[in-house]
Design a protein around this motif. Structure first.
Motif, PDB file in Angstrom:
ATOM      1  N   THR A 114     -20.521  -5.817  47.858  1.00  0.00           N
ATOM      2  CA  THR A 114     -20.724  -4.288  48.054  1.00  0.00           C
ATOM      3  C   THR A 114     -22.005  -4.193  49.245  1.00  0.00           C
ATOM      4  N   THR A 147     -16.560   9.472  53.191  1.00  0.00           N
ATOM      5  CA  THR A 147     -15.369   9.770  52.395  1.00  0.00           C
ATOM      6  C   THR A 147     -15.010   8.507  51.607  1.00  0.00           C
ATOM      7  N   ASP A 148     -15.078   7.530  52.071  1.00  0.00           N
ATOM      8  CA  ASP A 148     -14.324   6.270  51.719  1.00  0.00           C
ATOM      9  C   ASP A 148     -15.719   5.786  50.818  1.00  0.00           C
ATOM     10  N   GLN A 151     -16.143   7.930  47.775  1.00  0.00           N
ATOM     11  CA  GLN A 151     -14.727   8.235  47.095  1.00  0.00           C
ATOM     12  C   GLN A 151     -14.696   9.723  46.842  1.00  0.00           C
ATOM     13  N   LEU A 152     -14.832  10.486  47.950  1.00  0.00           N
ATOM     14  CA  LEU A 152     -14.703  12.008  48.268  1.00  0.00           C
ATOM     15  C   LEU A 152     -13.508  12.396  48.211  1.00  0.00           C
ATOM     16  N   SER A 153     -12.934  13.605  47.790  1.00  0.00           N
ATOM     17  CA  SER A 153     -11.676  14.076  47.853  1.00  0.00           C
ATOM     18  C   SER A 153     -11.817  15.075  49.131  1.00  0.00           C
ATOM     19  N   CYS A 155     -14.755  16.099  52.709  1.00  0.00           N
ATOM     20  CA  CYS A 155     -15.715  15.952  53.537  1.00  0.00           C
ATOM     21  C   CYS A 155     -16.001  16.572  54.968  1.00  0.00           C
ATOM     22  N   GLY A 212     -16.825  15.717  45.735  1.00  0.00           N
ATOM     23  CA  GLY A 212     -16.503  14.465  44.874  1.00  0.00           C
ATOM     24  C   GLY A 212     -15.037  14.514  44.197  1.00  0.00           C
ATOM     25  N   THR A 213     -14.614  13.400  43.795  1.00  0.00           N
ATOM     26  CA  THR A 213     -13.469  13.193  43.116  1.00  0.00           C
ATOM     27  C   THR A 213     -13.617  13.102  41.576  1.00  0.00           C
ATOM     28  N   THR A 216     -14.914   9.957  39.382  1.00  0.00           N
ATOM     29  CA  THR A 216     -15.613   8.892  40.247  1.00  0.00           C
ATOM     30  C   THR A 216     -17.138   8.896  40.050  1.00  0.00           C
ATOM     31  N   PRO A 218     -20.285   7.339  42.271  1.00  0.00           N
ATOM     32  CA  PRO A 218     -20.673   6.700  43.514  1.00  0.00           C
ATOM     33  C   PRO A 218     -22.002   6.300  43.011  1.00  0.00           C
TER      34      PRO A 218
END
Length: 247
Positions: A114, A147-148, A151-153, A155, A212-213, A216, A218
């Motif tokens: 990571t 976004t990646d 892990q956004l739905s 942006c 956010g999703t 998830t 972050p």
């Protein structure tokens, strides 16, 4: 909240049982110490692929099924032979220790992977900020990275003056809602969009709005990287386009 790791838990519950069922026909012909070693291997496999909790659960179920199927009297949790009692105790102790070590090794490996990914994102944004001839190019790149990364739905980016008082992602990676700290490590992003402000040479330029999703969470490290990416976008906007100052 964090999702429940269903697959590792099922593996922890069913893996030792499946191995014991497979070895049951060899009972009396296959040393119990060998059975215990094979069960430790199952515990390690669960711990590596799942969480530490799953590994510990696998160690407990392995010891129980070993006792139930391979120590006399059979099909009970009693143990009549001291050697079998020692083997069962060692199986539990070794299983718990190995599962903790395996889960820790997996954690460190994921941190290393990571960390390299986060560094690559920051470097990519910095290179683009220096070479791009359009502020929009940099903003779009950072928006895709955010976004990646988080892990956004959704942006989006907003230029200019601040409107409203949405939750805010701060420079230290924390999130505040109405001026109060939000437990992001447990709850994930707030249900409403979170602003990530960007600045250039000390003045406000705009903000990314982060949605956010659900389900998830972050990591704190990811949130820190997000603020660094926003800084890259701010530097690019400041030098390439210089939007109107916030009122």
């Amino acid at each position: 909240m964090r999702p429940i790791p269903t697959v590792p838990v099922l593996a922890a519950l069913l893996g030792p049982l499946a191995l014991c069922a497979l070895l049951l026909p060899t009972r009396g012909h296959f040393a119990n110490t060998n059975v215990a070693l094979l069960l430790v291997a199952v515990v390690v496999a669960v711990a590596i692929s799942g969480r530490q909790l799953a590994g510990a659960l696998a160690a407990v179920t392995a010891a129980l099924w070993f006792d139930f199927f391979f120590t006399r009297p059979y099909q009970t949790v009693d143990i009549s032979k001291s050697a079998d009692l020692v083997t069962a105790g060692l199986l539990l102790a070794v299983g718990l220790t190995v599962s903790q070590l395996a889960a820790r090794a997996r954690h460190y490996r994921m941190v290393a992977i990571t960390g390299a990914d986060h560094l690559s994102r920051v470097r990519g944004a910095a290179v683009l900020a220096r070479s791009a001839n359009s502020a929009l190019t940099v903003v779009d790149h950072v928006r895709a990275q955010l976004t990646d990364l988080l892990q956004l739905s959704e942006c989006s980016f907003e230029y200019g003056s601040l409107l409203g008082h949405p939750p805010r992602l701060e420079a230290d990676g924390s999130i505040s809602v109405g001026g109060q700290p939000w437990d992001t490590d447990r709850l994930g992003l707030p249900p409403e969009a979170v602003e990530l402000r960007i600045f250039g040479t000390g003045k406000y330029l705009g903000r990314f709005m982060l949605t956010g999703t659900p389900g998830t969470v972050p990591s704190h490290q990811a949130r820190l990287v997000a603020t660094t990416l926003a800084d890259q976008a701010g530097a690019a906007l400041d030098s390439l386009q210089r939007p109107v100052k916030a009122a």
